[in-house]
Motif scaffolding. Structure first.
Motif, short mmCIF file in Angstrom:
data_model
loop_
_atom_site.label_atom_id
_atom_site.label_comp_id
_atom_site.label_asym_id
_atom_site.label_seq_id
_atom_site.Cartn_x
_atom_site.Cartn_y
_atom_site.Cartn_z
N ALA B 415 0.83 -1.19 0.00
CA ALA B 415 0.00 0.00 0.00
C ALA B 415 0.87 1.24 0.00
O ALA B 415 1.84 1.32 0.74
CB ALA B 415 -0.89 -0.02 1.23
N GLU B 416 0.56 2.16 -0.83
CA GLU B 416 1.31 3.41 -0.85
C GLU B 416 0.55 4.47 -0.09
O GLU B 416 -0.65 4.63 -0.26
CB GLU B 416 1.56 3.86 -2.29
N PHE B 417 1.27 5.17 0.73
CA PHE B 417 0.64 6.23 1.51
C PHE B 417 1.36 7.51 1.23
O PHE B 417 2.51 7.54 0.80
CB PHE B 417 0.71 5.91 3.01
N ARG B 418 0.73 8.59 1.49
CA ARG B 418 1.40 9.86 1.39
C ARG B 418 0.90 10.74 2.54
O ARG B 418 -0.10 10.42 3.19
CB ARG B 418 1.16 10.52 0.04
N MET B 437 -2.46 7.31 11.45
CA MET B 437 -2.76 6.03 10.78
C MET B 437 -4.22 6.01 10.37
O MET B 437 -4.57 5.63 9.26
CB MET B 437 -2.51 4.86 11.73
N ARG B 440 -4.84 8.66 7.61
CA ARG B 440 -4.26 8.31 6.31
C ARG B 440 -4.99 7.15 5.67
O ARG B 440 -5.13 7.08 4.46
CB ARG B 440 -2.78 7.97 6.47
N ASN B 441 -5.44 6.20 6.50
CA ASN B 441 -6.21 5.08 5.95
C ASN B 441 -7.47 5.58 5.27
O ASN B 441 -7.86 5.09 4.22
CB ASN B 441 -6.58 4.09 7.04
N GLU B 704 -1.00 -6.14 10.42
CA GLU B 704 -0.48 -4.88 10.96
C GLU B 704 -0.84 -4.74 12.44
O GLU B 704 0.00 -4.39 13.27
CB GLU B 704 -1.12 -3.75 10.15
#
Lengths: 245, 803
Positions: B415-418, B437, B440-441, B704
């Motif tokens: 998964a890419e997060f920014r 978290m 961002r999710n 996770e």
């Protein structure tokens, strides 16, 4: 196996003492004996490498020492805590206060940056390092705001190590820390673990099936078939750069 | 059984809680749909059958006194197939032990013909519910309407007293009956009037004798030859009815008619039709919303369920199963869930439909209520559910089968997060890592979060649309009964009385203030349009009968002009400044063309307001009034009501508090049931959305979360990470649901506006609070179920497996 070889040097107090550790899993209708009466002592500040083939029981031992699992029989003590018979909440507190884990697959949180992955642990610790300091330790002081997806495997593992040491644990438990890494990167990661052991005095127990790594340890435990098959003391510890496989 | 089918059964067993929660959502959707549709159909069917069996007339007219020979001429009107003439009188009724005067409508029936000759009545046939017919020639034996006997607990053989033409008569109840004219029993209003208004059927000869009406009639009903073609009994606009009414009016003209009218204006029929129409609206809008929300959740859940099985699908492909076989497998999974939902929904809908239809028997008196649940309704509901289920499944499968087996076997790309929008704006320091978290999710998959938010918002909206009725009805009561009609007692006189009655009334016990007014039946015409309404003349400065415009407040009639309720103006196609012609049905039946001074947006009624002096001048029968409003000392109210029984000429006595009590005890109870059912439905939907979301997220993030547990986070801390996201979504969904609920309610009230009233859209803060709380509680319940699973995460396995 003589008493002299199984116990730690008298100078340092033992951090772990285990006697008669037995673990039996019930897999359907079959009993699997993962540990068959293991005795061990670990001195504070020791670097131990645990070698053995798959299914030899080394991970089960690490899980019990890390407070993730409890033995079926026997006793294990960490300093003055008895881990056997501890409640789930006590084990959680034990992990939180005293143990740093490093996993084969890093287990970083993808939605958090490098700094935040470390902060996740420092936020719940009593006297942690600053996340930046921990990352400086593993040589990632410049990559604080990167997300896991932006890091190489070695870098991710070093973040995982920073995350493990940031709470200043007494013991660092590493399960195949180089298992997913290439040769050069693996050595870099081992070097970090060795430095932490030497400079911070953190007791380190590393599981591997790469026999070459054994040279870095104070002592090497060989596991087979749920038993301690042999213990060796290295007269001289090698540095990571001296290893080759 | 094939291996794949075994897998199907085991998969279903593994996710059984999810299966049940989705099936329940579908069941609610289908159940609501079936209940509303079947209630609507049942009422229509029952009414149609009853009207046919009891030969309910198509056209009605009243006159002062028309000779019997006129009946033959009326029967000759083209299109008329049968004529019934009779004597009908509204009289004061006195039941032992009841202080308040009541009104009875006494109707003459040919007892001897019915009993001796066993001749069925030509129309308006009575169904004897209990007891027997009056014996021919036995003076004083009567039937009363069944409902009145029930609410007043009048056993057979009870005595009641009526004032027949000024003479007090004792009548004995020998039976109770139902009539198609009085399915909804009221003196004229749209509120149920069962306790204060009775219908009495007595021998026609005796009634005629009492009023010197031998050889004459004052009420006539007609059936039309092609009446069966008139759909749903609505005859307002059709040409035959209009022609018959015109001819009837011409024939009755010399005998003091108040104008003929079709079924559409018959009061019982009118109220019943409005209710059936409302039921149709509720039966389409709300169930559609339910079914849509259910379809939507089903779609989302199955989509994610299939995605979670990515590895297995890859394995099937590697083993040589083709896309079709895999697709079919997952469709079967969806079918089982949908089928469970449909079956439960049919059971629920049937029960709910019967219950709601049963509640209607409180208001509407049919000899038998036939409940029908049509196959097409069941089929339509089931089809929508199936389509939704298959749609979601297919969409998910398409994505997965498109992958090459090897690709599918690998875990999805990491998964890419920014950084959050928040952080890009430089506000990042505000949040802790855990909060980031969560945020961002949500931000990484805005589509998914939006779907969850939409689903939860939908349930908030459903609770609001089911609960606001209480607010709306209370507001309606407040405006109509406290602001517009603030007096305690309203009197109606049988015939117009001199204005000086005011002084007589003010001398009665406890009366503090009296105001009089006059209402005259009239036909209003504007161009080719016409409408029958009461023209009410108000004294200047009237305070006990106020004209309330909900937008602008109190209005007052202007000199020599009429003020029309907006709905009346709309029907006539006129606005302020236009003119309307009044054809008055009293006195010398004067006509007058008046300017429309303005229109008033009234919640209820179809009124034409004038100044009393102007109205009396047009009618031309001097300064008279027909109604009076009394402000009364509460302590003296009983004394007043007892005295009113002896005041001649008083036909109706309406005590506002008792009218409202009846209304509240019936309507409020129905609203409560309705609100309760919708709240339960909405809670099930909310649990369906929240629980399934949490389960799928847990499956996706177990690794996770377990890692964090290993790192020393407690169960509570880990739960916060997972449930925090849901909490955020619920938090976002509640205001969104408030807005959606407002507009859904607006849609419903707009569609349920009756001909003569409208429901104001009033939603008070407690209603919003209640809706929000319902969803929060549903969320907490879901969270607790999921929390149990978080507690049992396998910590050891995460060390050895990759995501």
């Amino acid at each position: 196996m003589s008493e002299a070889t199984t116990t730690a040097p008298a100078a340092a107090p033992p951090i772990f003492v285990a006697r008669g550790l037995t673990k039996i899993y019930r897999m359907g209708e079959v009993d699997v004996h993962a540990l068959r009466g293991v005795d061990l002592d670990v001195a504070a500040g020791e670097f131990i490498v645990l070698l053995g083939p798959s299914g030899s029981g080394k991970s089960t031992l690490l899980n019990i020492l890390g407070g993730l699992d409890v033995p079926t029989a026997g006793e294990v003590r960490f300093l003055d805590h008895t881990l056997t018979g501890a409640t789930e909440a006590e084990l959680t507190r034990y992990r939180r206060e005293h143990v740093g884990f490093v996993f084969q697959f890093y287990n970083l949180i993808p939605s958090l940056t490098t700094r935040e992955n470390v902060a996740l642990v420092t936020d719940i610790s009593e006297h942690p390092m600053a996340p930046e300091e921990a990352l400086e330790w593993v040589g990632l002081g410049e990559r604080l705001d990167h997300f896991p997806s932006q890091l190489s495997g070695g870098e991710q593992q070093r973040v995982a190590i920073a995350r493990a040491i940031a709470k200043r644990p007494q013991v660092l438990l590493c399960d195949e820390p180089t298992g997913a890494l290439d040769y050069e990167t693996g050595k870099l990661v081992l070097d970090v673990i060795a430095r932490i052991n030497a400079e911070l005095g953190t007791t380190a127990i590393v599981i591997t099936h790469n026999a070459a790594i054994a040279g870095m340890a104070d002592r090497v435990w060989r596991f087979a078939n749920g038993r301690m098959a042999g213990i060796e003391r290295n007269p001289r510890k090698l540095s990571a750069s001296e290893l080759s496989w | 059984m094939k291996a794949l089918d075994r897998k199907l059964l085991r998969d279903l067993w593994t996710i059984k809680t999810q299966v049940v929660s989705i099936a329940l959502v579908i069941a609610c959707g289908i159940g609501g749909f079936l209940a509303s549709m079947s209630t609507h159909e049942s009422l229509l069917l029952t009414r149609g059958q009853y009207y046919d069996a009891a030969r309910f007339p198509h056209v009605f007219a009243e006159a002062r006194r028309a000779p019997d020979f006129l009946a033959a001429r009326i029967a000759d009107i083209p299109g008329v197939s049968a004529v019934q003439t009779r004597v009908v009188r509204d009289v004061q009724l006195d039941v032992p032990g009841v202080v308040q005067p009541m009104t009875a409508r006494v109707i003459g029936i040919p007892v001897a013909a019915i009993v001796d000759a066993a001749l069925p009545q030509a129309m308006n046939r009575l169904s004897l519910k209990t007891g027997r017919w009056p014996a021919p020639g036995a003076a004083g034996e009567v039937l009363v309407n069944n409902r009145f006997a029930e609410v007043r607990k009048l056993a057979l053989g009870s005595e009641i007293r009526v004032l027949l033409n000024g003479k007090r008569e004792r009548l004995t109840i020998v039976g109770t009956a139902l009539s198609p004219e009085f399915i909804f029993v009221t003196r004229g209003g749209a509120l149920p009037d069962d306790e204060w208004f009775a219908v009495i059927w007595m021998d026609a000869g005796a009634l005629a004798a009492a009023y010197n009406m031998e050889g004459a009639f004052n009420s006539v009903a007609l059936r039309l030859a092609d009446g069966s073609r008139v759909r749903d009994g609505e005859t307002a606009g059709d040409a035959t009815t209009a022609a018959v009414v015109a001819e009837l009016d011409r024939l009755l003209e010399p005998y003091g008619t108040r104008g003929g009218y079709g079924r559409a204006e018959q009061i019982s029929h009118k109220v019943l039709s409005q209710e059936i129409e409302q039921q149709r609206v509720m039966g389409t809008i709300l169930p559609a919303v339910f079914l849509l929300v259910a379809a939507f959740i089903l779609n989302v859940v199955l989509h994610r369920q299939v995605n979670a099985q990515r590895g297995e699908i890859a394995a099937f492909k590697a083993l040589g199963y083709d896309d079709l076989a895999i697709g079919f497998h997952y469709l079967k999974l969806a079918s089982v869930v949908v089928a469970m939902g449909i079956l439960m929904g049919i059971g629920l809908g049937d029960w709910l439909g019967r219950t709601i239809t049963g509640l209607y028997t409180e208001f509407f008196r049919f000899p038998t209520l036939n409940y029908v649940l049509s196959p097409w309704v069941v089929a339509a509901g089931s089809l929508v559910a199936l389509l939704a289920g298959f749609g979601g499944t297919l969409a998910a499968i398409r994505g997965v089968v498109a992958l090459k087996p090897a690709e599918a076997l690998r875990p999805p790309a990491p998964a890419e997060f920014r950084p959050l929008l928040l952080e890009r704006l430089g506000l990042g320091r505000l949040a802790t890592p855990s909060q980031r978290m969560i945020l961002r999710n949500i931000e990484r998959r805005p589509g998914r979060a939006a779907m969850t938010v939409a689903g939860i918002a939908g349930s908030v909206a459903i609770v609001i649309s089911g609960t606001f009725w209480t607010d709306a009805v209370n507001h309606f009561i407040d405006i109509q009964f406290h602001v517009a009609q603030p007096a305690a007692v309203y009197l109606g006189f049988a015939e117009p009385v001199p204005e000086s009655v005011r002084f007589d009334l003010s001398r009665l016990p406890g009366v503090r203030q009296v105001e009089t007014s006059r209402t005259v039946g009239a036909r209003l015409r504007a161009g080719h349009r016409s409408y029958r309404a009461g023209v009410t003349g108000l004294a200047e400065g009237a305070q006990l009968q106020r004209i309330i415009d909900v937008d602008t407040g109190q209005a007052a009639p202007a000199p020599d002009a009429v003020l029309l309720t907006t709905r009346v103006a709309r029907r006539l196609g006129v606005g302020p400044g236009d003119t309307v012609t009044l054809e008055l049905m009293e006195g010398r039946r004067a006509q007058a063309t008046l300017r429309v001074a303005g229109t008033v947006h009234e919640l209820a009624g179809m009124n034409a307001w004038m100044r009393l002096a102007d109205l009396n001048r047009i009618v031309g029968d001097g300064p008279v009034v027909s109604t009076a409003a009394l402000v009364v000392d509460r302590a003296d109210q009983d004394a007043l009501l007892t005295r009113l029984k002896d005041v001649p000429g008083v036909a109706t006595v309406i005590v506002k508090s008792t009218l409202l009590d009846t209304f509240r005890s019936t309507t409020a109870r129905n609203l409560l049931f309705y609100t309760g059912v919708l709240t339960i439905f909405a809670a099930i939907i909310a649990v369906g959305v929240v629980y399934n979301n949490a389960r799928i997220q847990l499956a996706e993030r177990a690794w996770e979360l377990a890692s964090l547990r290993v790192l020393g986070m407690t169960r509570g801390e880990v739960s916060v990470l997972l449930l925090g996201e849901l909490a955020m979504e619920i938090l976002l969904a509640i205001p969104a649901g408030f807005v959606a609920g407002y507009y859904l309610s607006l849609l419903i009230v707009t569609l349920t506006h009756g001909e003569a009233f409208e429901i104001p859209l009033v939603i008070l803060p407690p209603t919003y609070l209640y809706a929000g709380a319902t969803v929060v509680i549903a969320g907490v319940v879901s969270a607790l179920i999921v929390r149990n699973r978080i507690d049992n995460l396998d910590l050891v396995s995460v060390l050895k497996t990759r995501e």
